[in-house]
Design a protein around this motif. Structure first.
Motif, PDB file in Angstrom:
ATOM      1  N   ARG A 112       0.835  -1.216   0.000  1.00 55.62           N
ATOM      2  CA  ARG A 112       0.000   0.000   0.000  1.00 55.62           C
ATOM      3  C   ARG A 112       0.865   1.260   0.000  1.00 55.62           C
ATOM      4  NH1 ARG A 112      -2.014   0.582   6.290  1.00 55.62           N
ATOM      5  NH2 ARG A 112      -0.386  -0.725   7.225  1.00 55.62           N
ATOM      6  N   GLU A 126       1.899   1.820  -3.516  1.00 50.61           N
ATOM      7  CA  GLU A 126       0.789   2.341  -4.319  1.00 50.61           C
ATOM      8  C   GLU A 126       0.643   3.848  -4.108  1.00 50.61           C
ATOM      9  OE1 GLU A 126      -0.649   0.575  -6.484  1.00 50.61           O
ATOM     10  OE2 GLU A 126       0.032  -1.426  -5.875  1.00 50.61           O
ATOM     11  N   ARG A 127       0.790   4.283  -2.875  1.00 49.96           N
ATOM     12  CA  ARG A 127       0.726   5.727  -2.587  1.00 49.96           C
ATOM     13  C   ARG A 127       1.911   6.454  -3.225  1.00 49.96           C
ATOM     14  NH1 ARG A 127       0.079   6.509   3.744  1.00 49.96           N
ATOM     15  NH2 ARG A 127      -0.161   8.690   3.095  1.00 49.96           N
ATOM     16  N   GLY A 146       1.489   7.006  -6.863  1.00 57.73           N
ATOM     17  CA  GLY A 146       0.535   8.070  -7.148  1.00 57.73           C
ATOM     18  C   GLY A 146       1.162   9.447  -7.068  1.00 57.73           C
ATOM     19  N   GLU A 147       2.344   9.518  -6.461  1.00 61.79           N
ATOM     20  CA  GLU A 147       3.024  10.803  -6.280  1.00 61.79           C
ATOM     21  C   GLU A 147       4.212  10.977  -7.224  1.00 61.79           C
ATOM     22  OE1 GLU A 147       5.909  12.716  -2.845  1.00 61.79           O
ATOM     23  OE2 GLU A 147       4.164  11.528  -2.227  1.00 61.79           O
ATOM     24  N   ARG A 193       6.438  10.592 -10.542  1.00 64.63           N
ATOM     25  CA  ARG A 193       6.282  10.428 -11.986  1.00 64.63           C
ATOM     26  C   ARG A 193       7.660  10.295 -12.631  1.00 64.63           C
ATOM     27  NH1 ARG A 193       1.963   9.676 -10.414  1.00 64.63           N
ATOM     28  NH2 ARG A 193      -0.025  10.647 -10.977  1.00 64.63           N
TER      29      ARG A 193
END
Length: 413
Positions: free
Chosen positions: A367, A370-371, A374-375, A377
């Motif tokens: 998890r 996954e976070r 999301g931040e 790139r």
């Protein structure tokens, strides 16, 4: 049997049976008792990967990563102790030297005290314990290195028979953070050669002629320590296009670099020159002529196997549990090696923050990644935009055909 001997025996046993969780937990406990916390964390993390609910492994992990107790503040020195030292120093001045060296005497106005090391600068020659086998993935890059660079060096008799010259060097280019420096170090380790890394900061000097002298000295140091890999990092800064350089001093530095690479007085036998840049289109054309940096290698973002190896490297020694590595590899396509390291650091920050706020230490889990994804790139997008323009409008001689092929695979051309 002593604790060290027992640890050594258990280490051998664990290597022979890596999935034996109780044995690995026992070894981790001994390592933690012996004060070797980093090794204990590594073994406890592996044990928890095989058995995430193992209570003793969880306890060992909490103990190993818990912050150390703050030592009690040392007692302040008794008042007046410095005065007693000064008095004793004055009484024994004829016997013992002073506690501190005296300040240098001031010279005449305008005089500059010489600084140690201002004369002949010496550059460190490093011995690298690394090989191409330690570089994950990048099969095509390794094959190109082997064909153009490594095989001729390893086979001098065949090289002589085929008339293959070792003159010239290799220019690696590609997006930032994709492992060009790591590859250069691996080449040095593969050859068993010394390694010198050079950037513009190492040679640039405000005094006329000093930069050229430093550049000559680093080549001399490489020649004295042959076989040696001389790595010119950010070559676009050190050897930029002279037509675009306004500074006369920088133009003479480029001229000196050209002379060192392929001048009449330069003997680079045993000196293997590797250069790296993110912008090969900014490198002076004379540097890429035969006998200089005449071979080019495109180093792209790591492929799947390389990303897997990079992620595993940055997660070793960290407390992780139930990480889906295949899913992370699939989600990080076109990420550079630096981007992957940032993903691991960000996931660790999320887990650490939760541990601090909840008061209960926990593992780094899927998890958290996954976070992090999301931040974080991919950082190579700006480079790709520039590279696209070069491949479209500045590739008349086909020098960037390999780059164009990669951009087409990404549907950018």
């Amino acid at each position: 049997m002593s604790d060290e001997a027992l640890i050594s025996s258990l280490t051998v046993a664990v290597a022979a049976s890596p999935t034996d969780v109780p044995l690995r937990v026992h070894l981790a406990g001994l390592l933690l008792t012996a004060g070797r916390s980093a090794e204990a964390i590594g073994h406890a993390a592996v044990a928890l990967q095989h058995d995430p609910t193992h209570p003793e492994a969880q306890l060992l992990m909490r103990r190993a990563i818990a912050p150390p107790a703050v030592p009690a503040e040392a007692d302040a020195p008794p008042a007046g102790i410095e005065d007693r030292f000064d008095g004793l120093a004055a009484e024994l001045a004829d016997v013992f030297p002073p506690r501190f060296a005296a300040e240098p005497a001031a010279g005449p106005v305008g005089h500059v005290q010489p600084v140690a090391g201002d004369a002949d600068r010496m550059f460190d020659v490093e011995r690298v314990a690394l090989s191409l086998a330690d570089v994950g993935g990048m099969v095509e890059v390794k094959q190109r290195l082997e064909l153009a660079f490594l095989a001729p060096m390893r086979n001098p008799q065949l090289r002589a028979m085929y008339g293959k010259s070792l003159r010239g060097g290799l220019l690696m280019y590609g997006p930032p953070g994709c492992g060009k420096t790591h590859l250069a170090r691996a080449v040095a380790g593969e050859l068993g050669a010394g390694f010198i890394s050079l950037t513009i900061v190492d040679v640039l000097d405000m005094w006329i002629g000093s930069s050229e002298k430093s550049l000559h000295e680093v080549f001399q140091q490489a020649r004295r320590n042959a076989p040696c890999v001389l790595f010119l990092d950010e070559i676009d800064a050190l050897g930029g296009k002279r037509s675009k350089i306004n500074s006369h001093g920088m133009r003479t530095v480029v001229n000196q670099l050209l002379a060192e690479l392929d001048g009449a007085d330069s003997d680079n036998d045993g000196v293997f020159v590797l250069a790296a840049t993110n912008a090969p289109w900014d490198v002076d054309a004379a540097l890429r002529r035969p006998g200089r940096l005449d071979r080019t290698l495109l180093v792209l973002p790591p492929d799947g196997p390389a990303r897997s190896a990079i992620l595993e490297y940055h997660l070793r020694g960290r407390p992780i549990a139930n990480i889906d590595l295949a899913r992370l590899v699939a989600a990080t396509e076109h990420f550079s090696g630096a981007d992957l390291a940032h993903v691991c650091d960000t996931a660790a920050e999320y887990a650490m923050h939760d541990s601090i706020t909840s008061g209960e230490v926990r593992m780094i889990e899927q998890r958290d990644f996954e976070r992090a994804l999301g931040e974080v790139r991919s950082s190579i997008t700006p480079w790709l935009d520039t590279a696209r323009n070069v491949a479209l409008f500045a590739n008349p001689d086909g020098a960037y055909d390999e780059l164009a092929k990669y951009l087409k695979s990404r549907k950018m051309l």
